[in-house]
Design a protein around this motif. Structure first.
Motif, PDB file in Angstrom:
ATOM      1  N   GLU A 159       4.917  -1.214  -3.521  1.00 10.04           N
ATOM      2  CA  GLU A 159       3.406  -0.894  -2.730  1.00 10.04           C
ATOM      3  C   GLU A 159       2.168  -0.569  -3.198  1.00 10.04           C
ATOM      4  OE1 GLU A 159       2.225  -0.101   0.299  1.00 10.04           O
ATOM      5  OE2 GLU A 159       4.039   0.128   0.571  1.00 10.04           O
ATOM      6  N   ARG A 160       1.066  -1.077  -2.439  1.00 13.06           N
ATOM      7  CA  ARG A 160      -0.172  -0.859  -3.011  1.00 13.06           C
ATOM      8  C   ARG A 160      -1.236  -0.350  -1.321  1.00 13.06           C
ATOM      9  NH1 ARG A 160       0.993  -1.404  -6.817  1.00 13.06           N
ATOM     10  NH2 ARG A 160       1.417  -2.950  -8.697  1.00 13.06           N
ATOM     11  N   TRP A 161      -1.014  -0.515  -0.180  1.00 13.57           N
ATOM     12  CA  TRP A 161      -1.164   0.318   0.566  1.00 13.57           C
ATOM     13  C   TRP A 161      -0.738   1.927   1.248  1.00 13.57           C
ATOM     14  CZ3 TRP A 161      -4.835  -2.626   2.713  1.00 13.57           C
ATOM     15  CH2 TRP A 161      -4.882  -4.564   2.783  1.00 13.57           C
ATOM     16  N   THR A 162       0.176   2.395   0.666  1.00 11.67           N
ATOM     17  CA  THR A 162       0.751   3.391   1.045  1.00 11.67           C
ATOM     18  C   THR A 162       1.367   3.841   0.176  1.00 11.67           C
ATOM     19  OG1 THR A 162       2.924   3.192   2.466  1.00 11.67           O
ATOM     20  CG2 THR A 162       0.873   2.953   3.547  1.00 11.67           C
ATOM     21  N   ASP A 163       1.426   5.736  -0.130  1.00 16.52           N
ATOM     22  CA  ASP A 163       1.493   5.755  -1.673  1.00 16.52           C
ATOM     23  C   ASP A 163       3.403   6.305  -1.980  1.00 16.52           C
ATOM     24  OD1 ASP A 163       1.852   7.328  -3.970  1.00 16.52           O
ATOM     25  OD2 ASP A 163       0.020   8.453  -3.393  1.00 16.52           O
ATOM     26  N   PRO A 164       3.560   6.092  -2.662  1.00 19.32           N
ATOM     27  CA  PRO A 164       5.358   6.218  -2.562  1.00 19.32           C
ATOM     28  C   PRO A 164       5.255   7.816  -3.028  1.00 19.32           C
ATOM     29  CG  PRO A 164       4.909   3.899  -3.636  1.00 19.32           C
ATOM     30  CD  PRO A 164       3.641   4.771  -3.016  1.00 19.32           C
TER      31      PRO A 164
END
Length: 238
Positions: A159-164
């Motif tokens: 994931e690069r757009w929202t933070d896991p």
């Protein structure tokens, strides 16, 4: 629920799109919520947008499995804090579903901004379950509205757009409100969910159909929910 405009231009209306024809009085309904942007007052109802197209296969898959499925077309592409337009539209849609199908059990399926809206609107009386895929969360979102609901959160490790990390922290808090909370990690995939589509689809299908009583409860999901936090909140999908 009254709807207006939170930004420039004339007032708009959200819209429910039925995925396929279903029974007049369905026992179960799934409301599908696509993603969007942090701030935008552009119209969101264009079918060519990737955010909409990304959720269409999930909607069709679920519809073929039994529940009546609706896709929500928001008034605007943006979340638009403090108005939280996507949440306002989701609550309108749940009210409308309750009016059309007063005896149905409803589940929410949302991606990114739609996942955040689904979690926020989970306290509607007809909602029994929430599935949030790569939800956009920032630490400010409440969890009290999840009481009595089943919650599955999933995030890709690329994931690069929202933070896991935010979805994990949210799941830890949610577990204190509803024991029926779990979180899965889809390895080798990111925000678009295109590298491991079979894993995303299987996870969504097993969870939602099990919660709606249309299939047996999945044993891996049941075990993840059974375990106390932080266990069951970083389970590998697949």
């Amino acid at each position: 629920m009254r709807l207006g405009t939170s930004g420039p231009g004339p007032a708009r209306r959200p819209r429910l799109e039925p995925v396929r024809g279903g029974p007049a009085d369905p026992a179960s309904v799934v409301l599908v919520l696509h993603g969007g942007r942090a701030v935008s007052h552009e119209p969101a109802g264009r079918r060519r947008r990737l955010a909409y197209l990304r959720m269409l296969p999930f909607a069709r898959m679920l519809s073929s499995a039994g529940p009546t499925v609706y896709l929500l077309h928001y008034r605007y592409r943006g979340w638009n804090a403090p108005a939280m337009d996507a949440v306002v539209d989701t609550r309108w849609a749940l009210d409308e579903i309750g009016r059309r199908h007063p005896r149905s059990r409803t589940a929410l399926l949302g991606h990114s901004m739609g996942g955040r809206a689904a979690l926020r609107a989970a306290d509607a009386p007809n909602v029994v379950a929430v599935c949030a895929l790569a939800p956009w969360l920032d630490g400010s979102d409440p969890v009290e509205q999840l009481s009595g609901r089943s919650v599955l959160i999933a995030h890709g490790d690329l994931e690069r757009w929202t933070d896991p990390r935010e979805s994990y922290a949210y799941a830890v808090r949610a577990k204190q409100v509803t024991g029926r909370t779990c979180r899965f990690e889809v390895l080798g995939d990111g925000h678009a969910m295109v590298r491991r589509p079979a894993e995303w689809n299987a996870l969504v299908r097993r969870f939602l159909l099990g919660e709606l009583g249309l299939a047996p409860e999945d044993p891996r999901i049941r075990e993840a929910m059974r375990r106390p936090a932080p266990h069951g909140l970083a389970v590998r999908a697949g």
